[in-house]
Every structure is written in structure tokens, then in C-alpha cells.
Design an enzyme around this catalytic site. Structure first.
Site, PDB file in Angstrom:
ATOM      1  N   PRO A  47       0.807  -1.219   0.000  1.00 30.43           N
ATOM      2  CA  PRO A  47       0.000   0.000   0.000  1.00 30.43           C
ATOM      3  C   PRO A  47       0.841   1.271   0.000  1.00 30.43           C
ATOM      4  O   PRO A  47       1.673   1.450   0.882  1.00 30.43           O
ATOM      5  CB  PRO A  47      -0.793  -0.126   1.305  1.00 30.43           C
ATOM      6  CG  PRO A  47       0.086  -0.943   2.208  1.00 30.43           C
ATOM      7  CD  PRO A  47       0.812  -1.904   1.312  1.00 30.43           C
ATOM      8  N   ASP A  86      -1.927   2.850   2.617  1.00 30.45           N
ATOM      9  CA  ASP A  86      -1.258   2.955   3.891  1.00 30.45           C
ATOM     10  C   ASP A  86      -1.627   4.332   4.441  1.00 30.45           C
ATOM     11  O   ASP A  86      -1.373   5.342   3.788  1.00 30.45           O
ATOM     12  CB  ASP A  86       0.256   2.864   3.643  1.00 30.45           C
ATOM     13  CG  ASP A  86       1.028   2.569   4.901  1.00 30.45           C
ATOM     14  OD1 ASP A  86       0.392   2.373   5.957  1.00 30.45           O
ATOM     15  OD2 ASP A  86       2.264   2.520   4.820  1.00 30.45           O
ATOM     16  N   TRP A 547       4.813   0.252   9.632  1.00 28.09           N
ATOM     17  CA  TRP A 547       5.280  -0.893   8.836  1.00 28.09           C
ATOM     18  C   TRP A 547       4.635  -2.182   9.327  1.00 28.09           C
ATOM     19  O   TRP A 547       4.544  -3.151   8.587  1.00 28.09           O
ATOM     20  CB  TRP A 547       6.804  -1.017   8.917  1.00 28.09           C
ATOM     21  CG  TRP A 547       7.508   0.127   8.289  1.00 28.09           C
ATOM     22  CD1 TRP A 547       8.018   1.211   8.936  1.00 28.09           C
ATOM     23  CD2 TRP A 547       7.787   0.325   6.896  1.00 28.09           C
ATOM     24  NE1 TRP A 547       8.594   2.070   8.029  1.00 28.09           N
ATOM     25  CE2 TRP A 547       8.464   1.542   6.785  1.00 28.09           C
ATOM     26  CE3 TRP A 547       7.513  -0.429   5.749  1.00 28.09           C
ATOM     27  CZ2 TRP A 547       8.884   2.050   5.566  1.00 28.09           C
ATOM     28  CZ3 TRP A 547       7.939   0.077   4.539  1.00 28.09           C
ATOM     29  CH2 TRP A 547       8.618   1.313   4.445  1.00 28.09           C
ATOM     30  N   GLN A 584      12.566  -1.896   0.054  1.00 28.80           N
ATOM     31  CA  GLN A 584      11.572  -2.599   0.861  1.00 28.80           C
ATOM     32  C   GLN A 584      12.090  -3.915   1.447  1.00 28.80           C
ATOM     33  O   GLN A 584      11.382  -4.568   2.202  1.00 28.80           O
ATOM     34  CB  GLN A 584      10.299  -2.864   0.038  1.00 28.80           C
ATOM     35  CG  GLN A 584       9.619  -1.604  -0.453  1.00 28.80           C
ATOM     36  CD  GLN A 584       9.131  -0.712   0.672  1.00 28.80           C
ATOM     37  OE1 GLN A 584       8.876  -1.166   1.772  1.00 28.80           O
ATOM     38  NE2 GLN A 584       9.031   0.584   0.405  1.00 28.80           N
ATOM     39  N   TRP A 588       8.749  -3.162   3.727  1.00 21.76           N
ATOM     40  CA  TRP A 588       7.548  -3.992   3.596  1.00 21.76           C
ATOM     41  C   TRP A 588       7.859  -5.475   3.400  1.00 21.76           C
ATOM     42  O   TRP A 588       7.194  -6.331   3.975  1.00 21.76           O
ATOM     43  CB  TRP A 588       6.714  -3.455   2.437  1.00 21.76           C
ATOM     44  CG  TRP A 588       5.350  -4.033   2.359  1.00 21.76           C
ATOM     45  CD1 TRP A 588       4.388  -4.016   3.338  1.00 21.76           C
ATOM     46  CD2 TRP A 588       4.782  -4.722   1.243  1.00 21.76           C
ATOM     47  NE1 TRP A 588       3.259  -4.650   2.880  1.00 21.76           N
ATOM     48  CE2 TRP A 588       3.464  -5.081   1.608  1.00 21.76           C
ATOM     49  CE3 TRP A 588       5.247  -5.045  -0.033  1.00 21.76           C
ATOM     50  CZ2 TRP A 588       2.619  -5.765   0.729  1.00 21.76           C
ATOM     51  CZ3 TRP A 588       4.399  -5.711  -0.903  1.00 21.76           C
ATOM     52  CH2 TRP A 588       3.103  -6.071  -0.529  1.00 21.76           C
ATOM     53  N   LYS A 621      19.877  11.060  -7.516  1.00 18.27           N
ATOM     54  CA  LYS A 621      18.599  10.828  -6.878  1.00 18.27           C
ATOM     55  C   LYS A 621      17.654  11.985  -7.221  1.00 18.27           C
ATOM     56  O   LYS A 621      18.061  13.138  -7.229  1.00 18.27           O
ATOM     57  CB  LYS A 621      18.822  10.793  -5.361  1.00 18.27           C
ATOM     58  CG  LYS A 621      18.068   9.688  -4.661  1.00 18.27           C
ATOM     59  CD  LYS A 621      18.528   9.614  -3.221  1.00 18.27           C
ATOM     60  CE  LYS A 621      17.331   9.320  -2.335  1.00 18.27           C
ATOM     61  NZ  LYS A 621      17.687   9.147  -0.944  1.00 18.27           N
ATOM     62  N   LYS A 624      12.901  17.091  -4.843  1.00 15.78           N
ATOM     63  CA  LYS A 624      12.281  18.391  -5.115  1.00 15.78           C
ATOM     64  C   LYS A 624      13.320  19.499  -5.016  1.00 15.78           C
ATOM     65  O   LYS A 624      13.320  20.422  -5.814  1.00 15.78           O
ATOM     66  CB  LYS A 624      11.148  18.633  -4.134  1.00 15.78           C
ATOM     67  CG  LYS A 624       9.873  17.963  -4.594  1.00 15.78           C
ATOM     68  CD  LYS A 624       8.674  18.389  -3.760  1.00 15.78           C
ATOM     69  CE  LYS A 624       7.488  17.522  -4.125  1.00 15.78           C
ATOM     70  NZ  LYS A 624       6.707  17.066  -2.982  1.00 15.78           N
TER      71      LYS A 624
END
Ligand SMILES: [Zn+2]
Ligand SMILES: [Zn+2]
Length: 1010
Positions: A47, A86, A547, A584, A588, A621, A624
Site C-alpha cells: 500500500p 497505507d 510498517w 523494501q 515492507w 537521486k 524536489k
């Protein structure tokens, strides 16, 4: 008739049309329902949080989540796919804090937890519309209408149930331990969260501090001058918490003299500490320094700070004030000779190793920093944030001549992955899940999981399991699943609650308000009576790690075990497939694996594609701050979703890091999509002219070799794509598809143009149509999981328009099955050789600067075996035409080439091809005729004629031109659909152009007939 297809195409535009077709015909739901009764194929959706815009990396994982289930559905599997969101945790709280201008936990509590959480609840779906729109637009088929949401009461109740199971197995405990703590967020982080936030190249002080050896100190050291133990640290703020110094008992230490003082450090570090020149007064073993006593840098009693001491039981006991406090040197096994001085500063409140040393050696424990990261007590730098206090501490030590050296160091340091505040290792009480108790099971279950790429299994993920530490899973926060643990106010006993009904049945239960909300602060008001003493049980204020929420999704999305209690046996658990980015493995992927191992000792996913990160074109990477974030919408609106999908599937293996650039997507469009589109448009255009109807006539003849070849390739492709997808390798499958489209366009269609072009409608022409039709229809199905839009476009026009009884969408069709009997390996390798020779021959021509239209006398090919020679002889006609030469000579050694002049030779990959570049006047005239044909065809297009229009051609030139026109009249007429070639000035109004070809001037005109 097929719907006409132009050579120009606007992918985003037709994709929108297909989206509305899918929507109105409910194609996704039908593609699932149609397979009911089939074997289940389960995707778990990891999610995302919908409180921010989806980025390009979300598109990456979502298209990988899409491609496999689409394939499985076409293979007959029943594959419902449920979306999820999530909704809890720090990310949500931080956004709301920002929005409300709250800077601390105190601000939140003043604002009110009820109001704060209400804002969190609202903000969670701030970008839901955009997420849903993007999900639909990229063709990720997942049931958004019935998405699971981690903040639902039912979801929370299942999570409570899971925690209660662990509690009952005594896998949950509260530990006073050093945990990574974010002073801004005011909460601990689990080790997997810490792993997300390391920053390289962080600048910190690197300082050498002098700890004065006490006059009371026993031992063998010279005592005629003041002596200091020299220690090193990068965290000056921990120095007021120092309560011991550690040495390596077996190592050698030196006493050196500097400016009438003695300094003590490891001999191995003397040079590095800048003391290489200092005279050595004595050499001792580390063991000799043990129990040496020294004066604290800061006596806590002078600054209003409590001093505690570890007891046998690891409990801490407050100590009396002592104005003449001293600490001692301890011997440990963790002192490194790689950095520092070989004497380690120990502050048990601020480091895991330090804490353990404190427990083991019954050291003092001095806590001088509060949970906001500010110095407590009455130190001159009290009230400052630790990193700001560093400088004051240094100045203070310097003024007392206790600072030996001060520099800067750049190293890797952990930061809060959410708010980027430096983490502090901080001793406090936290709730843990004892994952280490099931470490062997975690490792054993991992053996049963297929990881793609494979190295993650025993690499990144396996290492993580090998180094497993208990899961610090409580958070001192507000918006999350509340920790379902209650404590008796009278006798301090604890109870864990595993469900609402269980809670309601507790003796003396009170506090429920309708409608039920299992969040804080409502859940904090629920109390019941202590089963031991009858006192009031109150819930602890902590919430849990989000998590844990997402890792519990296999059961919690179905409200297991309160509903769906057959879940573990009915095929919905474990998942067949999951896919997320590589970070992850500690997020997750780990929380899924840990929870299902803890609860059921079972895996909860069988196959996982672990995706590399998406970087910008320069390999940096995206952020913003840097302004290099790629907006997925911009790419989709320019190139379409299929192009972006295809790029993600084929550009590099799934596990690799990707450097994303718009240019790369544009390149995919040119290389693959436009090639395929041109074949498709070519087919439809000619099929419509010839009124070809698929399936109307059976081709009775033995199919021509070219057709047998491409059908063989097609069946090979069908098998290869299926098995690559069975092996969770969309990249390999996609690249095979790309290779096929390439040979379909550049060999099959090119070699067959004349067959479509010729005016008689014979069996050969029909065979060509039938073959190309079969290729395109099969391609549409093979492509459906990858490029669902383009596949639908092809299918709708090629199948839907002629076979009303066929499935209404390509996504309702079955995935093609290879017909092994149609695969002819020998033929495929022969043609591959012919293609290779042609490409070398063309290279030789261009090396010589002779256009392909100029016929040449011969090509000579050096073959490596007799069978190759035979293969080329068999394909001679095709080769001659392809290379526009009159003869083929096959030789077995390069030696023969040297004897002949006028040869241009190219060699590549063991093959050598030579072209005779000398040409006769006859060949020159033929080349001229071909060039004239090409110009006339261009003029037909410029004049706007349809490709089937017949014309009259006018020409005017000198005798040479007249001769060429006469000698090649039949050829020119046939190629340009000219009924007559008229020697003379074009009539008024005829489209005409003056051309210059090979030094000759020629006036050409084309006039449409009828
Ligand atoms: Zn933070
Ligand atoms: Zn009690």
C-alpha cells in the site's frame, strides 16, 4: 474492411479512447470474473500513502505489479487484485504538522489529539484522486473501489489480533534499551527505518579529549607529571554522559610526554593521533590500565543531573551526590585499533554498545539529554539542541585544557528517514517484538521464496535476516494503530487485548462512544478492571510502527480471523507475487515476512520482483530540492502510457538502477512502437485495397518458405514470452518481442512487399496476407500484458472488426500457445545467417559509397561450414534481391578474396562478406531506372495520390535518359502503376518536378488517371 490506419499516430490520444472502452465495458472486472473457478493467482498490493503526488518510481512498481497478473489472467488464472492504502504513521503526521504550523509534540497536544488526528484522517486521501487517475491511466488493473485501508476499524482490529497472538507467545516485551531516536519526531525508529536514512558525507567534529588520571589512581604509571587518558569521539554532546573509558586488555599502550604532561593511548594509534614524535616514557598492556580511575569531564552532581548505576538485574538505581566523583577504566572486547586512540569513551545512555558495557560492568548511567534532543541540567550549554551544544562543549573543554585536538570528519550518519533530523542513540523504554526468537524460522522460510533478482535472497535480504535484531515497534506518537496494551494503575500489570469483543467483555469495561473509533484519543478513554487487583487498567499511550500495519495486510485486509477465517487455506494466502523497490527488503518485504513467520511460520509471498531505484538521467537521486523530479503525467501525455511501461520493462533488468530520461522513452517510441505501427498500418492499407478477409479462404498451397520462417519465429516467440513471464522476467520477454518486431518489419515485410504489391490476387498473395495477419493478431495477445493499449488497438481492428463472436477485448482472450510443430530451427538459423550476410553486404556497400539502388555484379561470402554454404545457396534469390547484386559466390577461405580487385570487404562476428563494386554500363542504366522509380514514387506521395491510383508518367531528358526509360519501361510502369510513359513536357496541371540524377537532368510529371 479494417478501419484505415495512417502511418502517423498519436499514442496518448488513442490510449484515452481505449480507457473509455475498458471503462464502459467493465473489461477489468470481466477479465477477472471470466476466470472464476480457475486456479487463484494472488497479488498483494504494497500500500502506498496517498497524501502526496505519485512519482515516476510509483509508476515503475505499479506497471510491474500489473504485467504478471494480466498475463496470468490470460492464462486462465483467477486473479482478483485489491488495491490498498497505507494511512497511518509519521509521514501523515508530519504533513499535518507542517500544514498547521506545529513544531513539537507539545504543540500537538496543546492543539488536541482528537483535532490533530481528525486532520490526519482528512489529509490521508489528499491525493487519492490523482493516485486513482494515474493508476487507471497507466493501465494498472487493480480494484480501487474495494481498496483496503489501514485506518479502518476492522483493519486495526486484525492488527490487534496479530499483536495479541505474539503477546501470548511472549514475543512482545518492553525494553529499556538504546534505540535510534528522532528528537524532532520524538519517537524511536526501528532498525529498518534507520536503514532508510543514512546520509554519506555528513560533517561532524572529530576530537581528542584528555581525561585526567586521578591522583588516587593505583598502577604502574609514572606519577611525576599530570597524566591523561586520551580518547576520541565524533559526538561531543555525549561527553557529559561519560561514565567509563574502555581499553583492549591485550593491546600495547604507550605513555608519551607532551608539554610536561603524560598522555596515554594505544601504541598502534600513536602516529595517527599526531603523537609520532612524542617521546615514549613507558609501554604497558591494556590490562595494566584496567581500574585506573579518572576525573569526570563534567560531574553530573554539579549540574543538577541525576546519576544512576546499573544493578545486577540491569535495573538502574539512583546514586548519592559525590563531589569527588571518579570513574574507572574497563577492559572490553570491542575496542578498535582502526580509528580513535584505542581508548573508547563510554556513555551508557547514548549507544547500544555503551549501554551493554554499562550493564556488564555495573557502570554509572548519566542522562543529560531530553527526548527533544536538548541538553538538560544546569550546564552552560543546557537547553541547546545536542548538535548545537557541540561547539560550546568544545570551548568549555578547551578553556580547561582538556581538549587535545579538534578537527572535522566526514562520515556516514543516520538521519530520520522522514524529517532528516540526525538520529540520537538514546536509552529509553520501548516495546519490542522478539523477532530474534524466530530468527531460524525467518531464515528457513526465506529459502522458500523466489527472489528476482536472485542475489537479493541470500544477499541483501538474507543478510538482513542473519543480522536480525528485535523489532522496536512502539511509537510515542498519535496517528497510528494504538498499541493494544493496558496497564494497571495500581499493580502495574499488563494486559494485551486482541479484539473489540474481547475488550467489551472485560470486567468493569467502560468508555466506548459511538461510533467506535479505535484511534487515539478515543481508545485512550477505554478502561477496565485489573484481573489481578481490581485496579483501573489504562491503555499505554503508544501507537505502533506503520510498517507493522502494512506487513499485516495479508490478514488485516480481510479482517481475519473475525471474517474470512478460511483465508489461510483457501488460496488467498500466501501471495503468488509481489513487487516493490529494493529498499523494501528492510521495509515492507521484511514486515510481511516477519509477521507471517511470527504468526503462522509460513511464507506470505512466493515470488518477488525487487526493483532498482529510479534516478535522473545523470544518475542522481530525484528530489524536489534539486528540481530533477520527473512528473509521470508529462511523460504519459507526450508518449503514452505504453511507451513508459515498455521502457520500464525493457530498458534494463528489473533489479538494476535506472537512469530515467524523457529521451529514453522517446527512443523506445521510435525504435519499437513506430516500427510495429508501420507494419500494422502497411498491413491494413494493403489488406483493405485487396479486400482481404481473414479466414475467408484456406491457403491450400504449401506455404512459401518466407511465411514458414516467420510463423516458425512467431511460435518460438510465443513459447519464449510465456516461459519468460512464468519465470517473472518481463524484461527478457519484452526484449524477445522487440527482436521479433524487428525481423518482422525488416525482413519479413520488406522481403514480402512485392507480394502485397503485385496486381494479381493469387495464392501467394493470400498466403502473405494470412501470414502477416496471424503475426499481428498473435502479437496483440503477446503484447497485451506489457502494452495493454496498443494491444487492444491492434486486436479491436484486426479481430473485433471481423469476428464479432471473438472475445470483446484482447484482455478477455487467451494467451497464445506455441505450436511446436511449426518451429523449424534449421530454417530460422538459415535466415538468421542470410540476415547477417545482408547486413554485412549493406555495410560494404555503404563503405564503398554505392547506393543500394545501384545493382552490382556479385557478392562473395566466406562461410565457415558446408552447411552454411548450402543454406545461403538455398536463400540465394532472397539474398541477391536484398543486396541488389546479380550473383552470389560462396567460398570457404578468405584467401580467395585477395586475388580479386574491386572488392570491398566487411567482417564481423566471424563472418566475412565482399562486394564487387565495379559495375558495367548495363548495371549503371538499371541503377538509373531504379532511381527514377524512387523519385516517381516520392512524387506520387507529394501529389497526394492514393497508393492504388494508376497514373500516366511524363519524362523529358537527353538520349541517355530516353534510352533508360525505353529499356526499363515495363519495370518502371509496374513499380509506379504507370499505364503510359510519355516522352514529352507534362500537360498543364500535371504534378511535375525537375530532378537531377547521377549528373543527368530530367523533368518528371505524374498524372492520376480516372
Ligand atoms: Zn523525524
Ligand atoms: Zn492491578
Amino acid at each position: 474492411m479494417f478501419r484505415p490506419v495512417g502511418s502517423k499516430v498519436n499514442f496518448p490520444q488513442f490510449e484515452e479512447k481505449i480507457l473509455s472502452f475498458w471503462r464502459s465495458k467493465k473489461v477489468f472486472a470481466r477479465s477477472v470474473d471470466a476466470r472464476q473457478g480457475g486456479q487463484r493467482f494472488v497479488l498483494y498490493e504494497g500500500p502506498p500513502t496517498a497524501n502526496g503526488s505519485p512519482g515516476i518510481h510509483h509508476v515503475l512498481s505499479r506497471v510491474f505489479k500489473d504485467v504478471v497478473p494480466r498475463y496470468k489472467a490470460m492464462k486462465g488464472f483467477y486473479t482478483p487484485r485489491i488495491a490498498g492504502w497505507d494511512t497511518h504513521g509519521l509521514p501523515v503526521e508530519l504533513e499535518v504538522e507542517k500544514e498547521l504550523g506545529l513544531a513539537s509534540k507539545k504543540d500537538i497536544e496543546d492543539f488536541g489529539i482528537a483535532r490533530f488526528n481528525a486532520r490526519c484522517r482528512e489529509s490521508v486521501f489528499g491525493y487519492l484522486k490523482e493516485w486513482n487517475a494515474l493508476t487507471e491511466r497507466i493501465g494498472f488493473w487493480v480494484d480501487l473501489d474495494n481498496a483496503y485501508v489501514t485506518m479502518d476499524n476492522n483493519y486495526i482490529e486484525s492488527v490487534w489480533w496479530a499483536i495479541k497472538q505474539m503477546w501470548d507467545k511472549e514475543l512482545i516485551y518492553q525494553g529499556y534499551k538504546v534505540t535510534p531516536h528522532c528528537p524532532r519526531c520524538g519517537t524511536s525508529l526501528s532498525s529498518h527505518e534507520v536503514a532508510l536514512g543514512y546520509q554519506d558525507d555528513t560533517e561532524d567534529p572529530s576530537i581528542y579529549i584528555k581525561f585526567k588520571v586521578s591522583e588516587k589512581s593505583p598502577g604502574k604509571l609514572p606519577s611525576d607529571k599530570p597524566a591523561y587518558l586520551l580518547a576520541w569521539t565524533t559526538t561531543p554532546w555525549t561527553l557529559p554522559g561519560n561514565t567509563a573509558l574502555a581499553v583492549a586488555p591485550e593491546a600495547e599502550y604507550v605513555v608519551v610526554e607532551v608539554e610536561n604532561e603524560y598522555l596515554i593511548l594505544a601504541s598502534a594509534r600513536q602516529e595517527a593521533a599526531g603523537l609520532g614524535e612524542a617521546p615514549v616514557i613507558a609501554r604497558v598492556k591494556g590490562a595494566d590500565l584496567q581500574d585506573l580511575v579518572y576525573e569526570p569531564l563534567f560531574n553530573p552532581h554539579n549540574f543538577g543531573v541525576e546519576r544512576q548505576r546499573f544493578q545486577e538485574s540491569s535495573a538502574l538505581k539512583s546514586q548519592e551526590a559525590d563531589k569527588k566523583l571518579t570513574y574507572r577504566v574497563i577492559a572490553t572486547d570491542f575496542v578498535s585499533m582502526e580509528d580513535g586512540t584505542g581508548i573508547v569513551h563510554i556513555a551508557p545512555a547514548y549507544g547500544e554498545v555503551d549501554y551493554q558495557a554499562g550493564e556488564k560492568n555495573s557502570l554509572d548511567f548519566v542522562h543529560t539529554v531530553d527526548l527533544q534532543g536538548k541538553i538538560t541540567g544546569t550546564y552552560p550549554f543546557a537547553g541547546k539542541f545536542v548538535k548545537e551544544a557541540d561547539k560550546d562543549i568544545l570551548d568549555d573543554l578547551k578553556s580547561r585544557n582538556l581538549l587535545f585536538r579538534s578537527e572535522k570528519i566526514r562520515h556516514t550518519y543516520p538521519f530520520c528517514w522522514r524529517c532528516e533530523t540526525p538520529l540520537l542513540y538514546y536509552a529509553k523504554q520501548t516495546w519490542y517484538i522478539r523477532t530474534t526468537a524466530v530468527k531460524d524460522e525467518l531464515i528457513a522460510r526465506n529459502d522458500e521464496i523466489n527472489w528476482y533478482p536472485e542475489h537479493i535472497k541470500y544477499g541483501r535480504f538474507g543478510d538482513w535476516l542473519q543480522n536480525n535484531v528485535d523489532w522496536a515497534f512502539s511509537r510515542e506518537r498519535y496517528w497510528g494503530t494504538p498499541l493494544p496494551v493496558w496497564r494497571c494503575e495500581s499493580c502495574n500489570s499488563y494486559e494485551c487485548v486482541g479484539g473489540i469483543e474481547e475488550l467489551e467483555k472485560k470486567p468493569g469495561f467502560s468508555g466506548f462512544r459511538q461510533p467506535i473509533d479505535l484511534h487515539r484519543p478515543f481508545v485512550d478513554e477505554l478502561t477496565f478492571s485489573c484481573s489481578k487487583c481490581g485496579g483501573v487498567m489504562k491503555r499505554l499511550p503508544e501507537v505502533i510502527d506503520c510498517w507493522f500495519d502494512s506487513g499485516a495486510m495479508p490478514i488485516a485486509q480481510h479482517h481475519y480471523p473475525f471474517d474470512n477465517d478460511s483465508l489461510l487455506e483457501d488460496g488467498r494466502f500466501p501471495a503468488d507475487y509481489i513487487s516493490e523497490a529494493v529498499d523494501q527488503t528492510r521495509g515492507w518485504f521484511y514486515s510481511l515476512h516477519a509477521i507471517s513467520t511470527l504468526l503462522f511460520n509460513r511464507i506470505c509471498f512466493s515470488n518477488v520482483i525487487c526493483l532498482g531505484h529510479v534516478l535522473d538521467a545523470k544518475g542522481e537521486k530525484m528530489s524536489k530540492a534539486k528540481g530533477n523530479v520527473v512528473e509521470p503525467w508529462a511523460i504519459i501525455n507526450n508518449y503514452g502510457a505504453d511507451a513508459l511501461r515498455w521502457y520500464f520493462f525493457t530498458a534494463t533488468a528489473p533489479g538494476n538502477v535506472r537512469r530515467f530520461s524523457e529521451e529514453a522513452v522517446a527512443e523506445v517510441t521510435r525504435r519499437f512502437f513506430l516500427t510495429l505501427w508501420n507494419v500494422y498500418s502497411f498491413f491494413v492499407t494493403y489488406a483493405n485495397i485487396d479486400q482481404f478477409t481473414p479466414g475467408s479462404e484456406k491457403v491450400s498451397l504449401e506455404p512459401p518458405e518466407l511465411d514458414r520462417w516467420i510463423i516458425s519465429e512467431l511460435n518460438q516467440l510465443t513459447g519464449d514470452v510465456g516461459s519468460a513471464l512464468d519465470n517473472y522476467n518481463p524484461t527478457e520477454a519484452g526484449r524477445r518481442l522487440e527482436g521479433f518486431v524487428n525481423v518482422l518489419s525488416n525482413w519479413y515485410v520488406r522481403r514480402s512487399r512485392r507480394r502485397f504489391w503485385k496486381s494479381e490476387s493469387d495464392a501467394d498473395k493470400l498466403a502473405a496476407y494470412t501470414t502477416l495477419y496471424q503475426c499481428l493478431v498473435t502479437l496483440s495477445k503477446l503484447l497485451a500484458p506489457f502494452t495493454p493499449f496498443l494491444a487492444e488497438e491492434l486486436y479491436q481492428n484486426l479481430v473485433g472488426s471481423v469476428f464479432p463472436e471473438a472475445p470483446e477485448s484482447v484482455h478477455l482472450a487467451d494467451f497464445p500457445v506455441a505450436d511446436e510443430t511449426k518451429i523449424d530451427k534449421q530454417l530460422m538459423s538459415d535466415i538468421q545467417l542470410a540476415m547477417k550476410v545482408s547486413s554485412l553486404g549493406r555495410a560494404a556497400r555503404s563503405q564503398a559509397g554505392i547506393k543500394v539502388r545501384q545493382p552490382l555484379a556479385k557478392v562473395i561470402v566466406v562461410v565457415t561450414s558446408r552447411s552454411e554454404g548450402e543454406a545461403l545457396k538455398k536463400l540465394e534469390a532472397q539474398l541477391l534481391e536484398e543486396l541488389n547484386v546479380k550473383g552470389l559466390e560462396v567460398v570457404t577461405s578468405k584467401g580467395k578474396l585477395h586475388k580479386q580487385a574491386d572488392l570491398v570487404v566487411t567482417t564481423e562476428g566471424g563472418y566475412t562478406v565482399a562486394i564487387d563494386v565495379k559495375f558495367s554500363p548495363e548495371l549503371k542504366a538499371e541503377g538509373m531506372a531504379r532511381e527514377i522509380v524512387r523519385r516517381l514514387q516520392a512524387m506520387r506521395r507529394s501529389a497526394g495520390f492514393d497508393i492504388a491510383d494508376h497514373i500516366t508518367t511524363y519524362y523529358q531528358g537527353d538520349d541517355y535518359i530516353r534510352g533508360v526509360m525505353a529499356d526499363f519501361a515495363d519495370y518502371i510502369k509496374q513499380e509506379t502503376l504507370s499505364q503510359k510513359l510519355i516522352d514529352g513536357v507534362p500537360e498543364e496541371g500535371v504534378f511535375s518536378e525537375r530532378q537531377r540524377i547521377g549528373g543527368y537532368d530530367i523533368l518528371l510529371g505524374v498524372k492520376r488517371l480516372g
